[in-house]
Motif scaffolding. Structure first.
Motif, PDB file in Angstrom:
ATOM      1  N   GLU A 116    -105.457 -66.986  28.341  1.00  9.04           N
ATOM      2  CA  GLU A 116    -106.578 -67.117  27.401  1.00  9.04           C
ATOM      3  C   GLU A 116    -107.547 -65.946  27.539  1.00  9.04           C
ATOM      4  O   GLU A 116    -108.105 -65.474  26.550  1.00  9.04           O
ATOM      5  CB  GLU A 116    -107.306 -68.441  27.599  1.00  9.04           C
ATOM      6  CG  GLU A 116    -106.542 -69.628  27.074  1.00  9.04           C
ATOM      7  CD  GLU A 116    -107.349 -70.922  27.124  1.00  9.04           C
ATOM      8  OE1 GLU A 116    -108.506 -70.919  27.607  1.00  9.04           O
ATOM      9  OE2 GLU A 116    -106.811 -71.939  26.667  1.00  9.04           O
ATOM     10  N   HIS A 117    -107.749 -65.477  28.760  1.00  5.72           N
ATOM     11  CA  HIS A 117    -108.605 -64.310  28.959  1.00  5.72           C
ATOM     12  C   HIS A 117    -108.057 -63.108  28.195  1.00  5.72           C
ATOM     13  O   HIS A 117    -108.818 -62.366  27.558  1.00  5.72           O
ATOM     14  CB  HIS A 117    -108.728 -63.964  30.445  1.00  5.72           C
ATOM     15  CG  HIS A 117    -109.578 -64.903  31.224  1.00  5.72           C
ATOM     16  ND1 HIS A 117    -109.688 -64.814  32.595  1.00  5.72           N
ATOM     17  CD2 HIS A 117    -110.354 -65.951  30.857  1.00  5.72           C
ATOM     18  CE1 HIS A 117    -110.504 -65.764  33.036  1.00  5.72           C
ATOM     19  NE2 HIS A 117    -110.921 -66.463  31.986  1.00  5.72           N
ATOM     20  N   ALA A 170    -112.540 -75.974  28.037  1.00  2.01           N
ATOM     21  CA  ALA A 170    -111.366 -76.266  28.870  1.00  2.01           C
ATOM     22  C   ALA A 170    -111.669 -76.029  30.339  1.00  2.01           C
ATOM     23  O   ALA A 170    -111.274 -76.826  31.200  1.00  2.01           O
ATOM     24  CB  ALA A 170    -110.173 -75.415  28.421  1.00  2.01           C
ATOM     25  N   GLU A 171    -112.363 -74.948  30.639  1.00  5.85           N
ATOM     26  CA  GLU A 171    -112.727 -74.694  32.031  1.00  5.85           C
ATOM     27  C   GLU A 171    -113.651 -75.795  32.560  1.00  5.85           C
ATOM     28  O   GLU A 171    -113.485 -76.251  33.684  1.00  5.85           O
ATOM     29  CB  GLU A 171    -113.372 -73.317  32.190  1.00  5.85           C
ATOM     30  CG  GLU A 171    -112.364 -72.193  32.116  1.00  5.85           C
ATOM     31  CD  GLU A 171    -112.927 -70.859  32.566  1.00  5.85           C
ATOM     32  OE1 GLU A 171    -114.151 -70.741  32.808  1.00  5.85           O
ATOM     33  OE2 GLU A 171    -112.126 -69.916  32.674  1.00  5.85           O
ATOM     34  N   ALA A 172    -114.613 -76.221  31.748  1.00  5.29           N
ATOM     35  CA  ALA A 172    -115.533 -77.278  32.176  1.00  5.29           C
ATOM     36  C   ALA A 172    -114.783 -78.585  32.431  1.00  5.29           C
ATOM     37  O   ALA A 172    -115.091 -79.312  33.383  1.00  5.29           O
ATOM     38  CB  ALA A 172    -116.618 -77.489  31.134  1.00  5.29           C
ATOM     39  N   ARG A 173    -113.796 -78.879  31.596  1.00  4.28           N
ATOM     40  CA  ARG A 173    -113.063 -80.143  31.701  1.00  4.28           C
ATOM     41  C   ARG A 173    -112.006 -80.126  32.811  1.00  4.28           C
ATOM     42  O   ARG A 173    -111.784 -81.142  33.466  1.00  4.28           O
ATOM     43  CB  ARG A 173    -112.405 -80.448  30.349  1.00  4.28           C
ATOM     44  CG  ARG A 173    -111.822 -81.825  30.236  1.00  4.28           C
ATOM     45  CD  ARG A 173    -111.272 -82.134  28.832  1.00  4.28           C
ATOM     46  NE  ARG A 173    -110.112 -81.308  28.510  1.00  4.28           N
ATOM     47  CZ  ARG A 173    -110.122 -80.241  27.694  1.00  4.28           C
ATOM     48  NH1 ARG A 173    -111.221 -79.852  27.105  1.00  4.28           N
ATOM     49  NH2 ARG A 173    -109.026 -79.560  27.465  1.00  4.28           N
ATOM     50  N   ALA A 211    -103.873 -80.300  25.117  1.00  2.00           N
ATOM     51  CA  ALA A 211    -105.133 -80.222  24.379  1.00  2.00           C
ATOM     52  C   ALA A 211    -105.050 -79.151  23.298  1.00  2.00           C
ATOM     53  O   ALA A 211    -105.578 -79.320  22.206  1.00  2.00           O
ATOM     54  CB  ALA A 211    -106.285 -79.934  25.326  1.00  2.00           C
ATOM     55  N   ARG A 212    -104.371 -78.054  23.577  1.00  2.00           N
ATOM     56  CA  ARG A 212    -104.235 -76.972  22.605  1.00  2.00           C
ATOM     57  C   ARG A 212    -103.367 -77.394  21.420  1.00  2.00           C
ATOM     58  O   ARG A 212    -103.617 -76.982  20.312  1.00  2.00           O
ATOM     59  CB  ARG A 212    -103.607 -75.719  23.247  1.00  2.00           C
ATOM     60  CG  ARG A 212    -104.482 -75.080  24.286  1.00  2.00           C
ATOM     61  CD  ARG A 212    -105.733 -74.501  23.640  1.00  2.00           C
ATOM     62  NE  ARG A 212    -106.575 -73.884  24.621  1.00  2.00           N
ATOM     63  CZ  ARG A 212    -107.731 -74.393  25.029  1.00  2.00           C
ATOM     64  NH1 ARG A 212    -108.165 -75.521  24.556  1.00  2.00           N
ATOM     65  NH2 ARG A 212    -108.469 -73.779  25.917  1.00  2.00           N
ATOM     66  N   VAL A 213    -102.390 -78.246  21.650  1.00  2.00           N
ATOM     67  CA  VAL A 213    -101.505 -78.708  20.584  1.00  2.00           C
ATOM     68  C   VAL A 213    -102.275 -79.597  19.613  1.00  2.00           C
ATOM     69  O   VAL A 213    -102.049 -79.554  18.408  1.00  2.00           O
ATOM     70  CB  VAL A 213    -100.293 -79.467  21.172  1.00  2.00           C
ATOM     71  CG1 VAL A 213     -99.506 -80.180  20.099  1.00  2.00           C
ATOM     72  CG2 VAL A 213     -99.402 -78.497  21.936  1.00  2.00           C
ATOM     73  N   THR A 214    -103.213 -80.376  20.126  1.00  2.00           N
ATOM     74  CA  THR A 214    -103.951 -81.314  19.273  1.00  2.00           C
ATOM     75  C   THR A 214    -105.125 -80.673  18.556  1.00  2.00           C
ATOM     76  O   THR A 214    -105.734 -81.308  17.715  1.00  2.00           O
ATOM     77  CB  THR A 214    -104.447 -82.521  20.087  1.00  2.00           C
ATOM     78  OG1 THR A 214    -105.331 -82.068  21.117  1.00  2.00           O
ATOM     79  CG2 THR A 214    -103.279 -83.289  20.695  1.00  2.00           C
ATOM     80  N   GLN A 215    -105.473 -79.445  18.899  1.00  3.28           N
ATOM     81  CA  GLN A 215    -106.632 -78.804  18.264  1.00  3.28           C
ATOM     82  C   GLN A 215    -106.259 -78.180  16.946  1.00  3.28           C
ATOM     83  O   GLN A 215    -105.227 -77.788  16.637  1.00  3.28           O
ATOM     84  CB  GLN A 215    -107.218 -77.736  19.168  1.00  3.28           C
ATOM     85  CG  GLN A 215    -107.906 -78.331  20.350  1.00  3.28           C
ATOM     86  CD  GLN A 215    -108.540 -77.280  21.230  1.00  3.28           C
ATOM     87  OE1 GLN A 215    -108.415 -76.089  21.016  1.00  3.28           O
ATOM     88  NE2 GLN A 215    -109.241 -77.729  22.244  1.00  3.28           N
TER      89      GLN A 215
END
Length: 128
Positions: free
Chosen positions: A12-13, A49-52, A124-128
């Motif tokens: 992601e970075h 995502a990092e927070a979660r 999570a990325r699939v559902t966004q």
């Protein structure tokens, strides 16, 4: 073996770096605004995502984890709203995570947990 959480965050970075480059090289003000909006949205998703996923792992597995997670959260808050002038700060933050924080967590956190967290991030990325 599928990528773990840290591998996915590093990927992601790289995507954020690419989006920042799109802003910096946009041929028109309209394209620059569109590229900046895309970069801001991607950074927001990444920070969430990092927070979660990342910050709880930091708190649990590193001796100074609660303090590190609080610092990370404050850094993320300082990037909002995202402007082209803040790209250098975001880049420095990502570099620090990759060279200092992620290796420490990789050593302290069970690999199976990092893979489970990676699975959560992928889903999570699939559902966004």
């Amino acid at each position: 073996m599928p990528a773990d959480l840290l591998d996915l965050l590093v990927a992601e970075h790289r995507r954020l770096e690419s989006l920042f480059a799109d802003v910096e090289t946009a041929p028109s003000p309209e394209r620059r605004r569109a590229a900046l909006a895309a970069a801001a949205a991607a950074l927001s998703r990444h920070a969430a995502a990092e927070a979660r996923l990342l910050h709880p792992a930091l708190r649990e597995h590193l001796p100074a984890g609660p303090e590190i997670a609080a610092y990370e959260e404050a850094e993320h808050a300082s990037f909002v709203p995202l402007t082209a002038e803040r790209f250098d700060a975001v880049r420095a933050h990502m570099q620090q995570e990759e060279t200092e924080l992620f290796p420490r967590l990789a050593q302290a956190c069970p690999a199976a947990l990092l893979h489970r967290l990676g699975d959560l991030l992928r889903s999570a990325r699939v559902t966004q």
